[in-house]
Enzyme design. Structure first.
Site, PDB file in Angstrom:
ATOM      1  CE  LYS A   1      92.617  23.639 -43.646  1.00  0.00           C
ATOM      2  NZ  LYS A   1      93.384  22.879 -42.619  1.00  0.00           N
TER       3      LYS A   1
ATOM      4  CG  ASP B   1      94.133  22.426 -46.570  1.00  0.00           C
ATOM      5  OD1 ASP B   1      93.840  21.218 -46.461  1.00  0.00           O
ATOM      6  OD2 ASP B   1      94.986  22.983 -45.850  1.00  0.00           O
TER       7      ASP B   1
END
Length: 297
Positions: A25, A149
């Protein structure tokens, strides 16, 4: 995300394990917009997921176990605090499975504590794979309970706008495919320390994304240049290798730190440009982790 679906096993043969790429990410920008009374920071970010990451496999087993492999496996522990196992136990509890059974294998290709969501992406991959293996649903709030996240990683591989503490997600405007070079000096930076060292917590937003999307790579890069990573100054002070990496990437159309560091990225329009820069960096700094990968593939 690319998921390999196993073919039916021949009589007496073991089925192939399910597998999933737990993509890195990358925060193309990250704005600090405030801090709640409970200490959680309010953020604005655009997350993308290049076609590179850890690999997680899952198959039936006598109990719940995790094996570690790959270049960064030694930096992790396969004990109960591992995010993959935490995700597995949380899903099993939510599904009412008293004796969850799965043999998990994580090939750790991404550096640990590197600002590219490796652990969160691994947890999201575990939720996806085990929901299939156990034939159970995913509770809506489960990902957020595992980490800020994890929800955005569960939404991968599409580019996603994040807000709040990571719970407010929206698809990013249409953008062109591009390539990315990722570089980590193999220095770990503690996220909590970076946030603590960031003095300003209420910085302004950047320009809004065009509602109709981006006309091309140059349009996207021009918009991103007006954005920031508000954690970059604090992370650079804590880890002087970060400015060195950014200087090495300076010839690219855009270079910036991802998340809380220490991984930095450079954007390129084409694969040959990105691969050429990655090869130069590997030769110049053999002690760094360097990778090139497409985004939007």
């Amino acid at each position: 995300m690319t998921t390999a679906t196993p073919a039916p096993a021949a009589p007496g043969a073991a089925a192939e394990p399910l597998s999933q790429l737990a993509r890195a990410k990358v925060n193309l920008f990250l704005h600090l917009r405030g801090q709640r009374a409970d200490g959680y920071h309010l953020l604005e970010s655009l997350a993308v997921f290049p076609a590179i990451g850890d690999l997680l496999e899952a198959e039936s087993g006598p109990g719940l176990s995790l094996a570690l492999d790959g270049p960064f496996a030694r930096e992790l522990s396969a004990d109960g605090d591992n995010l993959v196992l935490r995700a597995a136990r949380a899903l099993a509890e939510a599904a009412g499975l008293a004796r969850p059974r799965a043999a998990l294998r994580l090939v750790k290709n991404l550096p640990v504590a590197s600002g590219i969501g490796g652990g969160s992406s691994d947890a999201a991959a575990a939720l996806r794979l085990l929901a299939r293996l156990w034939n159970v649903g995913l509770p809506a709030d489960l990902a957020a309970r595992l980490g800020a996240d994890v929800p955005v990683c569960l939404a991968a591989p599409g580019a996603t706008l994040m807000a709040g503490v990571g719970e407010r997600l929206a698809p990013a405007p249409a953008m062109p495919g591009f390539w990315m070079v990722l570089v980590n000096p193999l220095r770990s930076v503690e996220t909590r320390a970076v946030f603590a060292a960031s003095v300003r917590k209420d910085l302004p937003p950047g320009p809004a994304a065009p509602a109709g999307g981006f006309a091309g790579f140059a349009d996207l890069v021009g918009w991103l240049r007006a954005q920031r990573n508000d954690l970059e100054p604090a992370a650079s002070a804590l880890c002087p290798a970060i400015p060195e990496v950014l200087e090495a990437l300076a010839g690219a159309p855009l270079a910036r730190m991802s998340g809380s560091g220490a991984t930095c990225f450079a954007l390129h329009e084409t694969g040959p440009e990105a691969i050429a820069q990655a090869e130069r960096l590997r030769a110049a700094a053999p002690g760094w982790w360097v990778a090139a990968a497409p985004v939007g593939a």
